[in-house]
Motif scaffolding. Structure first.
Motif, mmCIF file in Angstrom:
data_model
loop_
_atom_site.group_PDB
_atom_site.id
_atom_site.type_symbol
_atom_site.label_atom_id
_atom_site.label_comp_id
_atom_site.label_asym_id
_atom_site.label_seq_id
_atom_site.Cartn_x
_atom_site.Cartn_y
_atom_site.Cartn_z
ATOM 1 N N LYS A 59 29.111 -89.770 97.297
ATOM 2 C CA LYS A 59 30.112 -90.261 98.250
ATOM 3 C C LYS A 59 31.535 -90.227 97.696
ATOM 4 O O LYS A 59 32.493 -89.963 98.429
ATOM 5 C CB LYS A 59 29.758 -91.687 98.686
ATOM 6 C CG LYS A 59 28.518 -91.788 99.561
ATOM 7 C CD LYS A 59 28.163 -93.248 99.837
ATOM 8 C CE LYS A 59 27.112 -93.378 100.926
ATOM 9 N NZ LYS A 59 25.807 -92.795 100.591
ATOM 10 N N SER A 60 31.696 -90.501 96.418
ATOM 11 C CA SER A 60 33.041 -90.533 95.851
ATOM 12 C C SER A 60 33.666 -89.143 95.814
ATOM 13 O O SER A 60 34.882 -88.993 96.032
ATOM 14 C CB SER A 60 33.016 -91.146 94.440
ATOM 15 O OG SER A 60 32.138 -90.437 93.592
ATOM 16 N N VAL A 61 32.863 -88.102 95.560
ATOM 17 C CA VAL A 61 33.380 -86.734 95.556
ATOM 18 C C VAL A 61 33.827 -86.336 96.958
ATOM 19 O O VAL A 61 34.895 -85.729 97.145
ATOM 20 C CB VAL A 61 32.310 -85.758 95.035
ATOM 21 C CG1 VAL A 61 32.707 -84.319 95.307
ATOM 22 C CG2 VAL A 61 32.095 -85.953 93.539
ATOM 23 N N THR A 62 33.032 -86.682 97.960
ATOM 24 C CA THR A 62 33.377 -86.337 99.340
ATOM 25 C C THR A 62 34.671 -87.019 99.760
ATOM 26 O O THR A 62 35.542 -86.399 100.393
ATOM 27 C CB THR A 62 32.234 -86.731 100.278
ATOM 28 O OG1 THR A 62 30.995 -86.218 99.777
ATOM 29 C CG2 THR A 62 32.465 -86.190 101.676
ATOM 30 N N ALA A 63 34.824 -88.293 99.408
ATOM 31 C CA ALA A 63 36.060 -89.004 99.740
ATOM 32 C C ALA A 63 37.256 -88.373 99.051
ATOM 33 O O ALA A 63 38.333 -88.220 99.653
ATOM 34 C CB ALA A 63 35.929 -90.479 99.348
ATOM 35 N N ALA A 64 37.095 -87.987 97.789
ATOM 36 C CA ALA A 64 38.192 -87.339 97.072
ATOM 37 C C ALA A 64 38.604 -86.045 97.764
ATOM 38 O O ALA A 64 39.797 -85.734 97.884
ATOM 39 C CB ALA A 64 37.781 -87.059 95.624
ATOM 40 N N THR A 199 33.739 -76.670 95.685
ATOM 41 C CA THR A 199 33.762 -75.794 94.508
ATOM 42 C C THR A 199 35.176 -75.360 94.181
ATOM 43 O O THR A 199 35.594 -75.366 93.014
ATOM 44 C CB THR A 199 32.865 -74.569 94.747
ATOM 45 O OG1 THR A 199 31.514 -75.003 94.912
ATOM 46 C CG2 THR A 199 32.933 -73.607 93.567
ATOM 47 N N GLU A 200 35.949 -74.998 95.209
ATOM 48 C CA GLU A 200 37.305 -74.505 94.975
ATOM 49 C C GLU A 200 38.267 -75.608 94.560
ATOM 50 O O GLU A 200 39.131 -75.386 93.701
ATOM 51 C CB GLU A 200 37.833 -73.832 96.254
ATOM 52 C CG GLU A 200 37.157 -72.518 96.574
ATOM 53 C CD GLU A 200 37.726 -71.883 97.837
ATOM 54 O OE1 GLU A 200 38.623 -72.486 98.468
ATOM 55 O OE2 GLU A 200 37.266 -70.779 98.189
ATOM 56 N N ARG A 201 38.131 -76.796 95.130
ATOM 57 C CA ARG A 201 39.161 -77.812 94.960
ATOM 58 C C ARG A 201 38.784 -78.941 94.020
ATOM 59 O O ARG A 201 39.659 -79.671 93.551
ATOM 60 C CB ARG A 201 39.543 -78.387 96.331
ATOM 61 C CG ARG A 201 40.016 -77.344 97.341
ATOM 62 C CD ARG A 201 41.211 -76.535 96.847
ATOM 63 N NE ARG A 201 42.344 -77.391 96.584
ATOM 64 C CZ ARG A 201 43.231 -77.761 97.513
ATOM 65 N NH1 ARG A 201 43.104 -77.315 98.767
ATOM 66 N NH2 ARG A 201 44.235 -78.536 97.199
ATOM 67 N N VAL A 202 37.500 -79.115 93.740
ATOM 68 C CA VAL A 202 37.071 -80.221 92.870
ATOM 69 C C VAL A 202 36.255 -79.706 91.692
ATOM 70 O O VAL A 202 36.652 -79.857 90.531
ATOM 71 C CB VAL A 202 36.265 -81.287 93.659
ATOM 72 C CG1 VAL A 202 35.844 -82.431 92.728
ATOM 73 C CG2 VAL A 202 37.069 -81.830 94.836
ATOM 74 N N PHE A 203 35.119 -79.076 91.952
ATOM 75 C CA PHE A 203 34.220 -78.684 90.874
ATOM 76 C C PHE A 203 34.838 -77.638 89.955
ATOM 77 O O PHE A 203 34.730 -77.741 88.719
ATOM 78 C CB PHE A 203 32.894 -78.159 91.437
ATOM 79 C CG PHE A 203 32.183 -79.115 92.341
ATOM 80 C CD1 PHE A 203 32.294 -80.483 92.164
ATOM 81 C CD2 PHE A 203 31.391 -78.653 93.383
ATOM 82 C CE1 PHE A 203 31.637 -81.368 93.000
ATOM 83 C CE2 PHE A 203 30.729 -79.523 94.216
ATOM 84 C CZ PHE A 203 30.859 -80.881 94.037
ATOM 85 N N GLY A 204 35.477 -76.639 90.518
ATOM 86 C CA GLY A 204 36.104 -75.606 89.699
ATOM 87 C C GLY A 204 37.170 -76.142 88.786
ATOM 88 O O GLY A 204 37.112 -75.943 87.555
ATOM 89 N N PRO A 205 38.178 -76.843 89.327
ATOM 90 C CA PRO A 205 39.227 -77.385 88.458
ATOM 91 C C PRO A 205 38.712 -78.346 87.390
ATOM 92 O O PRO A 205 39.301 -78.444 86.310
ATOM 93 C CB PRO A 205 40.148 -78.109 89.450
ATOM 94 C CG PRO A 205 39.950 -77.389 90.736
ATOM 95 C CD PRO A 205 38.503 -76.997 90.746
ATOM 96 N N LEU A 206 37.626 -79.062 87.678
ATOM 97 C CA LEU A 206 37.110 -80.042 86.717
ATOM 98 C C LEU A 206 36.050 -79.458 85.786
ATOM 99 O O LEU A 206 35.571 -80.152 84.888
ATOM 100 C CB LEU A 206 36.529 -81.251 87.454
ATOM 101 C CG LEU A 206 37.553 -82.138 88.165
ATOM 102 C CD1 LEU A 206 36.851 -83.229 88.968
ATOM 103 C CD2 LEU A 206 38.524 -82.764 87.164
ATOM 104 N N GLY A 207 35.672 -78.203 85.980
ATOM 105 C CA GLY A 207 34.640 -77.616 85.133
ATOM 106 C C GLY A 207 33.260 -78.191 85.379
ATOM 107 O O GLY A 207 32.420 -78.201 84.476
ATOM 108 N N MET A 208 32.997 -78.653 86.609
ATOM 109 C CA MET A 208 31.698 -79.226 86.959
ATOM 110 C C MET A 208 30.757 -78.082 87.354
ATOM 111 O O MET A 208 30.424 -77.880 88.510
ATOM 112 C CB MET A 208 31.867 -80.253 88.084
ATOM 113 C CG MET A 208 32.733 -81.436 87.690
ATOM 114 S SD MET A 208 33.125 -82.576 89.062
ATOM 115 C CE MET A 208 31.513 -83.318 89.371
ATOM 116 N N VAL A 209 30.309 -77.348 86.331
ATOM 117 C CA VAL A 209 29.620 -76.083 86.565
ATOM 118 C C VAL A 209 28.189 -76.257 87.071
ATOM 119 O O VAL A 209 27.593 -75.309 87.602
ATOM 120 C CB VAL A 209 29.603 -75.235 85.271
ATOM 121 C CG1 VAL A 209 31.026 -74.839 84.883
ATOM 122 C CG2 VAL A 209 28.918 -75.986 84.125
ATOM 123 N N ASP A 210 27.611 -77.442 86.908
ATOM 124 C CA ASP A 210 26.225 -77.668 87.314
ATOM 125 C C ASP A 210 26.117 -78.586 88.532
ATOM 126 O O ASP A 210 25.038 -79.097 88.830
ATOM 127 C CB ASP A 210 25.423 -78.281 86.158
ATOM 128 C CG ASP A 210 25.185 -77.289 85.032
ATOM 129 O OD1 ASP A 210 24.909 -76.108 85.332
ATOM 130 O OD2 ASP A 210 25.285 -77.695 83.860
#
Length: 382
Positions: A59-64, A199-210
Motif C-alpha cells: 500500500k505504501s508504494v502505491t500511495a507514493a 517500474t519506471e518511477r519507483v522501482f527503477g530509480p530505487l534499484g528495487m530489482v526484485d
C-alpha cells in the motif's frame, strides 16, 4: 540478550514458520538474519535475497506513486475521482451503516483523490464485518493474496460502482479498497499499466530489482512458498513458487499484490527517511509528499470506526502512523504497516531506523502475530 537469529530461529524450531528474514537498520549499520527454509519441505535455505509476497505493505508504494502524479499536477487532492473513474462519479451511501444495501441516499459530495489516498472514500472494511454493505463489498473486494480472484480493472470497477458506500466520503477510515482504487486511478491517469509506472518511477530509480507483481521463471528458485495455519497448527500450502505470481494478474493489486526482498524494501524505506531522495541522489518524491505519507490524517471518530486495526495508530497515505506509545515499539511518528503474509515494514523518523520482517505464513488481517511483536520488541531494544 536474545539475538535476532535466536528470536526467529525459535519460531522456525517450533514449526510456526518455515523460515524468515529479519532486518534492522540504523544509518549505515544494517543487521540482517535469514533462518529456516523457503518452504516447509526440504526446500532451499532462506537467504537474504529470498523473495516474499509482501501483501499489504504494498500500500505504501502505491500511495507514493499516486503522489508523484499529484506533484506533477496531473491530479490534485481535491479533484473528484469521477473525472478518471466515472463508474464512481455518482456514489450512493447506505442510510446508516447497518441499513440494507438498497436503503441508500446520495453522497454529500464526490469522492476526491485525497479521500482515496487517506482511505476515506467510503469503501473498505470497518471493525464490524457483519454490516450488510460490508458483506456486499466482500463479493468484489476479495482476498488480495489470491490475485487470480480479481477480474480486469474495468470489470472490477464496474462491480464496485454498484455497491453503496458504507460512510459518506471523508467520514470514516476504512481498510483496503482505497489502495486498489489508487492503482486503478494511476493507470487511468497515465495510460500505463500500474506495473510499468511503478517500474519506471519507483522501482527503477530505487534499484528495487526484485519487486513486482510477478516472479519470472529465472527468479523462482528464490521465491518462497506461502502457507496458511491449519486447525491443528500445521502449515498448509496456499501458494507455491509456480502459482499465483508466475504470471501478471488481470488486475495488479495496489493493496497487496507485490513481491519483494528485504533489501529492496530497505531501499524504499531509506528513500522515505531521506525525504524522498534515493541512495544515488535521484529524487523519487518531494519532501512534502513524504510528509503527507507519514502524517496522520485521521480524527478520533474516523479511527473508532476502524479500531480493529488501529490500536494507538492513525493513518497516513499507504500506512499507519503511531500516535500513542502503547507498546515499547510504538514510537510516535513511526510509519509502516503489517501484511497478511506475515510481513512488516516500518520507518522511525525520530531515530532513522528501519525494521523489516518477512515471513510466509498467513495472518488474518493486519493484526500482528507473536513473531512480529517479538521482532518489534527486539528492534526497539537493539
Amino acid at each position: 540478550m536474545t539475538t535476532l537469529h535466536d528470536l526467529l530461529e525459535a519460531h522456525v524450531g517450533a514449526g510456526t514458520l518455515p523460515g524468515a528474514v529479519g532486518l534492522v537498520a540504523r544509518g549505515d549499520q544494517v543487521e540482517v538474519v535469514a533462518v529456516g527454509a523457503q518452504d516447509a519441505g526440504d526446500g532451499a535455505p532462506m537467504a537474504r535475497d529470498s523473495i516474499f509476497r509482501v501483501a499489504s505493505i504494498t500500500k505504501s508504494v502505491t500511495a507514493a506513486a499516486l503522489l508523484i502524479l499529484v506533484e506533477e499536477g496531473r491530479v490534485a487532492p481535491d479533484d473528484p475521482i469521477g473525472t478518471w473513474l466515472p463508474e464512481l462519479g455518482k456514489p450512493v451511501v447506505v442510510r446508516t451503516p447497518a441499513s440494507p444495501v438498497d436503503d441508500v441516499v446520495p453522497a454529500d459530495r464526490p469522492i476526491t483523490v485525497f479521500d482515496v489516498l487517506a482511505s476515506q472514500a467510503g469503501y473498505g472494511f470497518p471493525s464490524d464485518f457483519t454490516l450488510p454493505a460490508v458483506q456486499e463489498l466482500f463479493t468484489v473486494q476479495k482476498d488480495g493474496r489470491v490475485p487470480s480472484s480479481f477480474p480486469p480493472a474495468d470489470e472490477w470497477l464496474a462491480a464496485l460502482g454498484r455497491i453503496p458506500l458504507l460512510y459518506q466520503p471523508g467520514a470514516a477510515w476504512l481498510y483496503d479498497t482505497c489502495s486498489v482504487l489508487q492503482g486503478v486511478l494511476i493507470s487511468r491517469v497515465t495510460g500505463q499499466s500500474l506495473p510499468k509506472f511503478l517500474t519506471e518511477r519507483v522501482f527503477g530509480p530505487l534499484g528495487m530489482v526484485d519487486t513486482g507483481f510477478e516472479v519470472p521463471a529465472a527468479k523462482r528458485g528464490r521465491f518462497t512458498s506461502f502457507y496458511r495455519p491449519g486447525d491443528d497448527g500445521s502449515l498448509e500450502l496456499a501458494d507455491g513458487p509456480d502459482g499465483e505470481w508466475s504470471t501478471l494478474p488481470a488486475l495488479p493489486l495496489g493493496n497487496g499484490g507485490l513481491v519483494s526482498t528485504a533489501d529492496d524494501w530497505l531501499a524504499f524505506c531509506r528513500m522515505l527517511l531521506a525525504d524522498g531522495v534515493a541512495a544515488d541522489g535521484r529524487r523519487v518524491l518531494s519532501a512534502d509528499s513524504v510528509r503527507m505519507m507519514t502524517t496522520d490524517h485521521t480524527n478520533p471518530a474516523q479511527r473508532d470506526i476502524g479500531q480493529l486495526f488501529l490500536e494507538g495508530q492513525g493513518w497516513g497515505f499507504g500506512g499507519s502512523v503511531d500516535i500513542d506509545r502503547t507498546n515499547p515499539w510504538n514510537v510516535p511518528g513511526r510509519y509502516g504497516w503489517v501484511g497478511g503474509t506475515g510481513t512488516a515494514a516500518h520507518i522511525i523518523p525520530a531515530t532513522g531506523a528501519v525494521t523489516i520482517l518477512l515471513t510466509q505464513v498467513a495472518a488474518m488481517g493486519p493484526v500482528p502475530a507473536p513473531v512480529i511483536r517479538e521482532f518489534w520488541r527486539y528492534a526497539a531494544d537493539a
